[in-house]
Each structure stands twice: as structure tokens, then as C-alpha cells.
Enzyme design. Sequence first.
Site, PDB file in Angstrom:
ATOM      1  N   ASP A  32     -18.995 -29.886  23.110  1.00 61.47           N
ATOM      2  CA  ASP A  32     -17.890 -30.150  22.066  1.00 61.47           C
ATOM      3  C   ASP A  32     -18.646 -29.555  20.652  1.00 61.47           C
ATOM      4  O   ASP A  32     -19.742 -29.966  20.984  1.00 61.47           O
ATOM      5  CB  ASP A  32     -18.081 -31.305  20.947  1.00 61.47           C
ATOM      6  CG  ASP A  32     -16.900 -31.833  20.637  1.00 61.47           C
ATOM      7  OD1 ASP A  32     -15.588 -32.459  20.426  1.00 61.47           O
ATOM      8  OD2 ASP A  32     -16.753 -31.231  19.031  1.00 61.47           O
ATOM      9  N   ASN A  88      -7.429 -39.118  22.302  1.00 58.45           N
ATOM     10  CA  ASN A  88      -6.613 -38.933  21.780  1.00 58.45           C
ATOM     11  C   ASN A  88      -5.381 -38.509  22.539  1.00 58.45           C
ATOM     12  O   ASN A  88      -5.369 -37.356  22.532  1.00 58.45           O
ATOM     13  CB  ASN A  88      -7.525 -38.589  20.493  1.00 58.45           C
ATOM     14  CG  ASN A  88      -8.487 -39.311  19.902  1.00 58.45           C
ATOM     15  OD1 ASN A  88      -8.878 -40.718  20.006  1.00 58.45           O
ATOM     16  ND2 ASN A  88      -9.659 -38.400  19.220  1.00 58.45           N
ATOM     17  N   GLN A  95      -5.620 -37.031  17.563  1.00 60.37           N
ATOM     18  CA  GLN A  95      -5.418 -35.319  18.538  1.00 60.37           C
ATOM     19  C   GLN A  95      -5.708 -34.284  17.686  1.00 60.37           C
ATOM     20  O   GLN A  95      -4.298 -34.024  16.709  1.00 60.37           O
ATOM     21  CB  GLN A  95      -4.734 -35.711  19.222  1.00 60.37           C
ATOM     22  CG  GLN A  95      -4.627 -34.576  20.476  1.00 60.37           C
ATOM     23  CD  GLN A  95      -3.639 -34.558  21.739  1.00 60.37           C
ATOM     24  OE1 GLN A  95      -2.861 -35.376  21.762  1.00 60.37           O
ATOM     25  NE2 GLN A  95      -3.773 -33.590  22.753  1.00 60.37           N
ATOM     26  N   HIS A 101      -7.751 -34.187  26.647  1.00 57.85           N
ATOM     27  CA  HIS A 101      -9.333 -33.953  27.160  1.00 57.85           C
ATOM     28  C   HIS A 101      -9.836 -35.183  26.352  1.00 57.85           C
ATOM     29  O   HIS A 101      -8.952 -36.083  26.167  1.00 57.85           O
ATOM     30  CB  HIS A 101     -10.258 -32.711  25.657  1.00 57.85           C
ATOM     31  CG  HIS A 101      -9.927 -32.998  24.701  1.00 57.85           C
ATOM     32  ND1 HIS A 101      -8.755 -33.190  23.689  1.00 57.85           N
ATOM     33  CD2 HIS A 101     -10.269 -33.221  23.638  1.00 57.85           C
ATOM     34  CE1 HIS A 101      -8.164 -33.282  22.356  1.00 57.85           C
ATOM     35  NE2 HIS A 101      -9.458 -33.712  22.296  1.00 57.85           N
ATOM     36  N   HIS A 103     -13.505 -37.196  25.346  1.00 57.20           N
ATOM     37  CA  HIS A 103     -14.300 -37.108  25.236  1.00 57.20           C
ATOM     38  C   HIS A 103     -16.159 -37.699  25.454  1.00 57.20           C
ATOM     39  O   HIS A 103     -14.847 -38.998  25.680  1.00 57.20           O
ATOM     40  CB  HIS A 103     -14.389 -38.020  23.715  1.00 57.20           C
ATOM     41  CG  HIS A 103     -13.459 -36.859  22.856  1.00 57.20           C
ATOM     42  ND1 HIS A 103     -13.972 -35.991  21.798  1.00 57.20           N
ATOM     43  CD2 HIS A 103     -11.928 -37.387  22.509  1.00 57.20           C
ATOM     44  CE1 HIS A 103     -13.239 -35.401  21.001  1.00 57.20           C
ATOM     45  NE2 HIS A 103     -11.820 -36.351  21.971  1.00 57.20           N
TER      46      HIS A 103
END
Length: 136
Positions: A32, A88, A95, A101, A103
Amino acid sequence: MRDDNCIFCKIANGDIPTNSIYEDDDFRVILDASPATKGHSLIIPKEHYKDMYEIDEKVAAKAMSLAKKLTVHMTDKLGCDGFNILQNNREVAGQTVFHFHMHLIPRYNDGKSILTWGHEEFSDDEMKAICENLRQ
Ligand code: AMP
Ligand code: ZN
């Protein structure tokens, strides 16, 4: 399907270079860019699905299986003390990139808090009604 205007489509398919830690036929996993903790990574499918509402069930299952493997691998490599898996859906839920995706957030015994939420109160009758509404 891929979306030409989607940054995660481009990242997942290698059109934009990034800090990639894993790739297979279905996913790329990247660091990230604004990590919550050291090693914070994202599992990104190569196909475009907006969120959990839209993702193919089989791809979702593969993503969870990959999350399991990476939790073990990353804990071994980073020496972290625990792990959050977070995902999210839609703006109200936080989001910001509208390509599904997950995390992967390594956690360390450093007292740092990254996730907090308050608690709502419901009466016993309300809890019973919620339960009846949701039960399948
Ligand atoms: P979410 O809020 O669940 O949609 O998470 C989006 C995440 O993507 C955030 O944690 C961002 O820091 C991360 N992010 C956005 N753009 C990039 C990028 N180009 N490379 C890496 N991470 C990104
Ligand atoms: Zn996309």
C-alpha cells in the site's frame, strides 16, 4: 473484464510499475502506498470487480485463500505480532478505490491503534428483530 480508467486494473496487470510482492494468474499483491503499518499490502484481482457485491464468488474464495497464505508468510518475514484483514465496500464504508481489494495489515506490539469503532446499544427486542430479519 478490465476497466481502462481503473488504476488498480493497470497496477494488477503490470501496466503501472509498483512494489509488487506476489503475482499469480488471478492476483497481484502490492505494498500500500500509504501504509497503516510496516508491510501493509493489498491483494488485487487482475479482473475488475468493483467490490464484494460484484466479485465472482470463486475469485473471492481464492482471495481469502491467498490472504491465509500471506498472513503466515508475512508474519514470518516481518516478525509482526498479529494481523488485520480488512476489506471496504462502497464510500460509506471507507472504500476509496472502486476495484475490489483486501488489505493485509501486519500488527506490532507497539501500542498503535489503527482501527477503532464505537458501540451502538440495542434492546433485547431489537436484537431479536434484527436476528429474525437476517436469519436464513
Ligand atoms: P480503500 O480505502 O479500502 O479503497 O483502500 C485503498 C487503498 O489503496 C488505500 O490504503 C491507499 O493508500 C491505496 N492506494 C491507492 N492508490 C494506490 C497506488 N497507486 N499504489 C498503492 N496503493 C494505493
Ligand atoms: Zn479495476
